[in-house]
Design an enzyme around this catalytic site. Structure first.
Site, mmCIF file in Angstrom:
data_model
loop_
_atom_site.group_PDB
_atom_site.id
_atom_site.type_symbol
_atom_site.label_atom_id
_atom_site.label_comp_id
_atom_site.label_asym_id
_atom_site.label_seq_id
_atom_site.Cartn_x
_atom_site.Cartn_y
_atom_site.Cartn_z
ATOM 1 N N ASN A 207 0.443 0.863 5.857
ATOM 2 C CA ASN A 207 1.136 0.077 4.830
ATOM 3 C C ASN A 207 1.914 -1.022 5.545
ATOM 4 O OD1 ASN A 207 4.089 0.734 2.777
ATOM 5 N ND2 ASN A 207 2.625 -0.922 2.652
ATOM 6 N N GLY A 208 1.664 -2.269 5.153
ATOM 7 C CA GLY A 208 2.380 -3.389 5.770
ATOM 8 C C GLY A 208 1.411 -4.446 6.254
ATOM 9 N N ASP B 55 12.867 -8.178 -13.273
ATOM 10 C CA ASP B 55 13.084 -8.032 -11.835
ATOM 11 C C ASP B 55 12.962 -9.343 -11.083
ATOM 12 O OD1 ASP B 55 10.073 -8.175 -10.964
ATOM 13 O OD2 ASP B 55 10.161 -6.710 -12.572
ATOM 14 N N CYS C 131 0.850 -1.179 0.000
ATOM 15 C CA CYS C 131 0.000 0.000 0.000
ATOM 16 C C CYS C 131 0.886 1.229 0.000
ATOM 17 C CB CYS C 131 -0.870 0.045 1.254
ATOM 18 S SG CYS C 131 -1.992 -1.344 1.431
ATOM 19 N N GLY D 30 -0.443 0.284 -5.026
ATOM 20 C CA GLY D 30 -1.738 -0.359 -4.796
ATOM 21 C C GLY D 30 -2.786 0.200 -5.712
ATOM 22 N N CYS E 131 15.592 -7.041 4.908
ATOM 23 C CA CYS E 131 14.906 -8.329 4.896
ATOM 24 C C CYS E 131 15.101 -8.969 3.526
ATOM 25 C CB CYS E 131 13.416 -8.113 5.159
ATOM 26 S SG CYS E 131 12.447 -9.636 5.003
ATOM 27 N N TYR F 186 11.898 -4.082 -7.002
ATOM 28 C CA TYR F 186 10.652 -4.063 -7.761
ATOM 29 C C TYR F 186 9.586 -3.075 -7.272
ATOM 30 C CZ TYR F 186 6.082 -5.696 -9.426
ATOM 31 O OH TYR F 186 4.832 -5.753 -9.948
HETATM 32 FE FE1 SF4 Z 1 8.635 -9.576 2.149
HETATM 33 FE FE2 SF4 Z 1 11.090 -9.481 3.183
HETATM 34 FE FE3 SF4 Z 1 10.690 -10.479 0.720
HETATM 35 FE FE4 SF4 Z 1 10.379 -7.867 1.185
HETATM 36 S S1 SF4 Z 1 12.273 -9.042 1.296
HETATM 37 S S2 SF4 Z 1 9.024 -9.145 -0.030
HETATM 38 S S3 SF4 Z 1 9.540 -7.871 3.267
HETATM 39 S S4 SF4 Z 1 9.931 -11.330 2.694
#
Ligand code: SF4
Length: 476
Positions: A111-112, A359, A8, A36, A447, A255
């Site tokens: 968002n999240g 991507d 979002c 979104g 992440c 992306y």
């Molecule tokens: Fe989800 Fe982490 Fe992958 Fe990003 S890097 S899409 S937050 S699992």
């Protein structure tokens, strides 16, 4: 052109004086539309009275001149574009959410995705709470209003609620007198603020939205930080900061985000260029031309070309007037739409050995279709380079990478995927090179769980998008 859906986008305005704010939010949301496309909404605060409009559809369709003019004036406003990662694509689940509580009114845009919304919601329901929507954003709204009963201010209530909510969230909250922005302790999703020449503050998911309304970027909001905009100016609450290692979603760079955005000090465009360079170093090939899949493969294709010395050219023309491919129901319709959406520039690829940069590969079907378009146009060879590593795990932080069964790399070796997509060679971004795409900020912390399975938080007990809409027979 992965077909993955973003999460979002949030946008907030705090002005010194009353003016036609809804238009500012409209422009901001318009530039966040890529985050979104299912629904959008705006809430305006006119002297403490909140009024808003939200509906299913893209910003341009929902906010006609008539709607905007009705909303227009106020001192603060909030906006949201949504792709629902929890809850159905229902008008009720559109945001911002507005609630009236004992201490006043509040609007919230999120968002999240939370990883503990199921537990929190069950606990609230046991205490008598009744939910109108099936999204976890309402859970956050309930928690904040509950905390507001025992705290001195809305920012204290947000602060207390943040001790309970876990997972990915960027929040923009509007009370009668304050605009509050908050980013989760891990910083999964981007959030920044800027200021316009007249002193109006703007909060946005991405810096491209600040540019759209001529606001000067001030800074990113830190993981765990709460920023309050009110009559006293801007102040920061950092009780939740530095409690966890930063885990910004690396896929924002690959992306989700727009290439003209800068997130946590790193240009998205530059990150994609570096990703392309890594691919050229790891997977060199004799070829005549490098082309990218519009839009998010283009920058990485330029990077591959710069590093390899193979000329870059425009291999595809994208029809700008068609919705994203995933809107099509069913696989057959999706495949047909690829052809309508992308047309090959035959002169660029005919008789050539082509490096094709995209991507990511999710299911593999869109990728195979794009390759077949190139070969139908006369490409002699197609060498696929992918700027994300293979998807092997679901994402719990606000994207729709949620079923392993649909991820081609879960069930197939790379050589099998090469054959299935009918390319001469295939090279994915190596996971250990991901930090390099962040340039000098390679140690910032990010992440990459959907590639590595290394989740920065606990994972949710129940993860289905429609988790709040299960049939009796499906409930545990
Ligand atoms: Fe989800 Fe982490 Fe992958 Fe990003 S890097 S899409 S937050 S699992």
């Amino acid at each position: 052109m992965s077909g993955l859906r973003e999460e979002c986008g949030v946008f907030g305005v705090y002005a010194k004086e009353r003016y036609a704010l809804a238009h500012t939010v409209y422009y901001g949301l318009f530039s966040l539309q890529h985050r979104g496309q299912e629904s959008c909404g705006i809430v305006v605060n006119d002297d403490g009275v909140l009024s808003g409009y939200k509906d299913l559809g893209i910003v341009n369709d929902v906010f006609t001149n008539e709607v905007l003019n009705k909303l227009s004036e106020g001192e603060m406003a909030l906006g949201h574009v949504r792709y629902g990662t929890t809850g159905t694509n229902d008008r009720l689940n559109a945001q911002p959410i507005t609630v009236n509580h004992i201490k006043g009114s509040m609007a919230l845009a999120h968002n999240g995705n939370l990883v503990n919304s199921h537990e929190l919601r069950s606990a609230l329901e046991l205490q008598g709470s009744i939910f109108q929507t099936t999204s976890d954003t309402e859970v956050i709204a309930y928690l904040i209003t509950k905390e507001r009963l025992t705290t001195n201010s809305i920012e204290d209530a947000v602060n207390s609620a943040m001790h309970k909510i876990k997972g990915a969230y960027c929040l923009v909250i509007m009370s009668s007198t304050k605009l509050i922005a908050a980013r989760d302790e891990h910083g999964f999703r981007p959030l920044c603020y800027g200021v316009k020449e007249d002193g109006t503050y703007i909060v946005a998911s991405e810096s491209c939205a600040l540019d759209a309304v001529s606001a000067k970027f001030v800074r990113d909001i830190e993981p765990g930080e709460i920023v309050v905009f009110d009559n006293d100016g801007v102040r920061s609450i950092r009780d939740h900061c530095k409690k966890n290692a930063k885990s910004l979603c690396i896929f924002e760079y690959i992306y989700f985000a727009r290439p003209d955005s800068v997130i946590d000090g790193v240009s998205v465009h530059s990150a994609r260029i570096r990703a392309g360079r890594c691919l050229a170093q790891d997977y060199p090939v004799e070829a005549d031309v490098v082309v990218g899949v519009p839009d998010s493969g283009l920058d990485a294709a330029v990077g591959y070309s710069l590093e390899s010395g193979i000329p870059y050219d425009i291999g595809f023309i994208k029809n700008k007037y068609i919705g994203r491919t995933f809107i099509a129901p069913g696989q057959k319709a999706r495949e047909d739409l690829v052809k309508i959406k992308l047309n090959v520039v035959k002169e660029v690829v005919e008789g050539k050995r082509v490096v094709l940069v995209d991507d990511s590969i999710v299911r593999g079907t869109t990728c195979a279709r794009i390759v077949s378009l190139l070969k139908e146009a006369g490409a002699k060879e197609v060498h696929m380079r992918v700027s994300a590593p293979p998807f092997l795990n679901p994402c719990y932080y606000g994207t729709d990478i949620d079923t392993r069964e649909n991820l081609i790399a879960v069930n197939h070796e790379i050589e099998e995927i090469r054959k299935m997509t009918n390319v001469e060679s295939l090279g994915y971004m190596k996971i250990d090179r991901l930090p390099e795409i962040l340039g000098e900020d390679k140690d910032m912390g990010f992440c990459n769980a959907c590639f590595s399975g290394d989740y920065p938080t606990e994972t949710p007990v129940q993860v289905a998008k429609f988790k709040f809409e299960q049939r009796i027979s499906e409930r545990g």
